[in-house]
Design a protein around this motif. Structure first.
Motif, short mmCIF file in Angstrom:
data_model
loop_
_atom_site.label_atom_id
_atom_site.label_comp_id
_atom_site.label_asym_id
_atom_site.label_seq_id
_atom_site.Cartn_x
_atom_site.Cartn_y
_atom_site.Cartn_z
N VAL A 206 0.75 -1.07 0.05
CA VAL A 206 -0.14 -0.16 -0.13
C VAL A 206 1.06 1.22 0.14
O VAL A 206 1.62 1.46 1.11
N GLY A 207 0.70 1.96 -0.87
CA GLY A 207 1.91 3.37 -0.92
C GLY A 207 0.99 4.48 -0.89
O GLY A 207 -0.10 4.99 -1.46
N ASN A 208 1.33 5.21 0.06
CA ASN A 208 0.62 6.90 0.31
C ASN A 208 -0.80 6.78 0.34
O ASN A 208 -1.40 7.65 -0.29
N LEU A 209 -1.44 5.99 1.17
CA LEU A 209 -2.64 5.88 1.58
C LEU A 209 -3.29 7.11 2.38
O LEU A 209 -2.77 6.84 3.59
N TRP A 222 -5.24 12.98 10.41
CA TRP A 222 -4.98 12.79 8.90
C TRP A 222 -3.52 12.08 8.92
O TRP A 222 -2.70 12.39 9.69
N ALA A 223 -3.41 11.03 8.11
CA ALA A 223 -2.17 10.29 8.15
C ALA A 223 -2.30 9.54 6.57
O ALA A 223 -2.75 9.44 6.12
N VAL A 244 3.76 5.50 8.83
CA VAL A 244 2.80 6.48 8.90
C VAL A 244 3.18 7.78 9.17
O VAL A 244 3.89 8.00 9.99
N GLU A 245 3.11 8.62 8.16
CA GLU A 245 3.23 9.95 8.33
C GLU A 245 2.13 10.70 8.64
O GLU A 245 1.09 10.68 7.96
N GLY A 246 2.18 11.59 9.72
CA GLY A 246 1.03 12.67 9.98
C GLY A 246 1.03 13.67 8.95
O GLY A 246 1.96 14.32 8.63
N SER A 247 -0.51 14.06 8.26
CA SER A 247 -0.43 14.93 7.36
C SER A 247 -1.65 15.67 7.86
O SER A 247 -2.42 16.45 6.64
N ASP A 248 -1.81 16.09 9.05
CA ASP A 248 -2.86 17.21 9.48
C ASP A 248 -2.46 18.31 8.59
O ASP A 248 -3.24 19.11 8.46
N ALA A 249 -1.17 18.90 8.83
CA ALA A 249 -0.71 20.19 8.37
C ALA A 249 -1.02 20.39 6.88
O ALA A 249 -1.55 21.38 6.19
N TYR A 250 -0.83 19.17 6.22
CA TYR A 250 -1.13 19.25 4.81
C TYR A 250 -2.71 19.51 4.43
O TYR A 250 -2.95 20.03 3.65
N HIS A 251 -3.57 18.65 5.16
CA HIS A 251 -5.12 18.90 4.80
C HIS A 251 -5.40 20.08 5.45
O HIS A 251 -6.44 20.49 4.84
N ALA A 252 -4.76 20.60 6.41
CA ALA A 252 -5.15 21.99 6.87
C ALA A 252 -4.90 23.04 5.78
O ALA A 252 -5.74 24.21 5.53
#
Length: 495
Positions: A206-209, A222-223, A244-252
């Motif tokens: 699984v890549g970058n889900l 978000w991750a 697992v990379e946190g992506s809250d900042a990206y989605h914000a």
């Protein structure tokens, strides 16, 4: 849970053994567990080394539990041992610590309930100690220090290990708290968990889900999840490894961008409506002013002094100029509001029509106009005609040489056509290259070069409506080249 080693449960009380086995099997599933209640049974298991984890009472009629722990450690120094006993006391506790017993659970109703979690904790810590002693220890320390979450899990998704960053992402303090939880259960949306399971089962990767995970306190984060199946070359055992990379900042940032785009779109729509209404409403009073100025000129021309006639001519000229600017603003506002659907448009045919419409200007400038083979594009035909007409007329207007030379070029790219209109005119300062596409931003006076100052702004709006870009490259006194792009697309509704 199939990753626990064979468990040896040493207790001469059959009821306690059965209850402990029932609790453990209920928590972990079908365990490889051997129950021993006698000295003979224990001796046989010890001699055969039929265990990888020992749970023992502290006192028997045939000996002491601490003696069991000592014998186990002599045979298998790394084997975890947990005391599950009804005995208490400082002496027992001190001796347990000295022997390196890994866990202590009081045999109470609460103790039976706590037993599975203690076993999890002991096994996790023992496993990490063993791994820390291997040649991979430096890499494990590196993984533990990474700012992204790293985990390993069974093929069913049961987490075996996690680094501190992963625990922190979930609002936990210790990686041990993550161990043995179900990774798919962390997904906030069942469909996302199903997608992860399906891809791991079919592609083993699984890549970058992008998904939302649930923290320990119930809040969501978000991750970005990537995971794959790895196989131990020596044992053939397979596990899932994941990041697992946190992506809250990206989605914000994405939400903020979407809100800004929505706000800008709304603002542009309102501005377009305002421009249309204002320019449309100015038509009638301007027409009245022009009409009365014409009547005044016809009826009073022979009664006016030369200076008064000059005033009247300037007023009439100003009214005409304002009318032209109102018409230009209307044209600008109508690019989107009155635009048609995109259809197959042969730009070569459009260009021939443009030349016919500009025959007077072409003749006066003694212009030489050369065009490469123009493509067929999906576009709004009237707007393509206006675009090419404005660019060619602009080239003729700013030509200070005779004959004027205009060259229309074409470059095909992977996903777009690039059209260029090059002239041999007066050129412009490169620093003003952006200003020429702004409404009413003129680089010359009305007397030097008449016009509304909105033609190139209309060109920019047309090109952007078609999903393209427009820009100019120029050197003073050496001509200008205007470029615009039109994406390759199927005919259909305009953008």
């Amino acid at each position: 849970m199939t990753n626990l080693p064979r468990i040896l449960l040493v207790d001469e009380n059959p009821s306690d053994r059965r209850l402990a086995a029932l609790v453990l099997n209920g928590e972990f599933g079908a365990l490889d567990l051997e129950e021993v209640g006698s000295a003979v049974g224990f001796s046989g298991a010890l001699a055969a080394r039929r265990f990888g984890f020992v749970i023992t009472e502290a006192r028997f009629s045939w000996g002491k539990g601490l003696e069991v722990a000592r014998l186990v450690r002599e045979i298998q120094p790394d084997c975890p041992v947990v005391l599950f006993t009804s005995e208490t006391g400082e002496e027992l506790w001190s001796e347990s610590l000295r022997l390196g017993v890994d866990g202590y659970v009081a045999k109470t109703s609460d103790g039976f309930a706590r037993l599975p979690s203690v076993i999890r904790s002991v096994f996790f810590r023992t496993r990490r100690r063993a791994l820390s002693a291997t040649r991979d220890a430096p890499y494990r320390r590196l993984v533990d220090g990474l700012p992204v979450g790293v985990f390993s899990a069974t093929l069913d998704g049961e987490i075996l290990e996690a680094n501190p960053s992963f625990a922190s992402m979930l609002g936990l303090f210790d990686p041990e708290e993550v161990a043995w939880s179900s990774f798919p259960a962390l997904f906030a949306v069942t469909a996302a968990a199903d997608t992860w399971r399906s891809q791991m089962a079919s592609a083993r990767y699984v890549g970058n889900l992008e998904t939302q995970l649930r923290r320990a306190d119930g809040t969501l984060l978000w991750a970005r999840v990537s995971s794959w199946v790895s196989e131990n070359s020596e044992t053939g055992a397979r596990q899932i490894q994941g990041i697992v990379e946190g992506s809250d900042a990206y989605h914000a940032a994405q939400r903020d961008l979407a809100e800004r785009v929505e706000s800008l779109t709304r603002s542009n729509d309102e501005l377009e409506k305002f421009a249309y209404v204002v320019s449309h409403d100015l038509q009638q009073p301007l027409s009245v002013v022009s009409s009365y100025l014409e009547l005044l000129s016809d009826s009073s021309r022979d009664k006016l002094t030369d200076e008064e006639e000059s005033y009247l001519d300037r007023a009439a000229s100003g009214a005409v100029r304002v009318q032209e600017m109102v018409d230009a603003v209307l044209s600008y506002a109508r690019v989107d509001s009155r635009g048609g659907e995109f259809a197959s448009v042969d730009l070569a045919d459009v260009f021939e029509e443009v030349k016919s419409g500009l025959w007077k200007e072409i003749t006066c400038a003694k212009a030489e106009i050369i065009s490469e083979k123009l493509p067929v594009v999906a576009a709004d035909r009237p707007q393509m005609e206006q675009l090419l007409q404005n660019l060619v007329a602009n080239a003729l207007k700013f030509s200070d040489k005779a004959p004027a030379k205009v060259h229309v070029g074409v470059e095909e790219r992977v996903d777009e056509w690039q059209i260029s209109v090059r002239d041999n005119g007066i050129g412009l300062d490169p620093e003003a290259a952006d200003r020429v596409f702004v409404m009413f931003q003129r680089l010359h006076t009305e007397k030097e070069y008449p016009g509304t100052g909105i033609g190139l702004a209309i060109c920019k709006r047309i090109v952007e409506r078609h999903g393209g870009r427009i820009w100019v490259e120029s050197v003073p006194n050496r001509g200008s080249t205007f470029f615009f792009t039109i994406p390759k697309r199927s005919p259909g509704k305009g953008m």
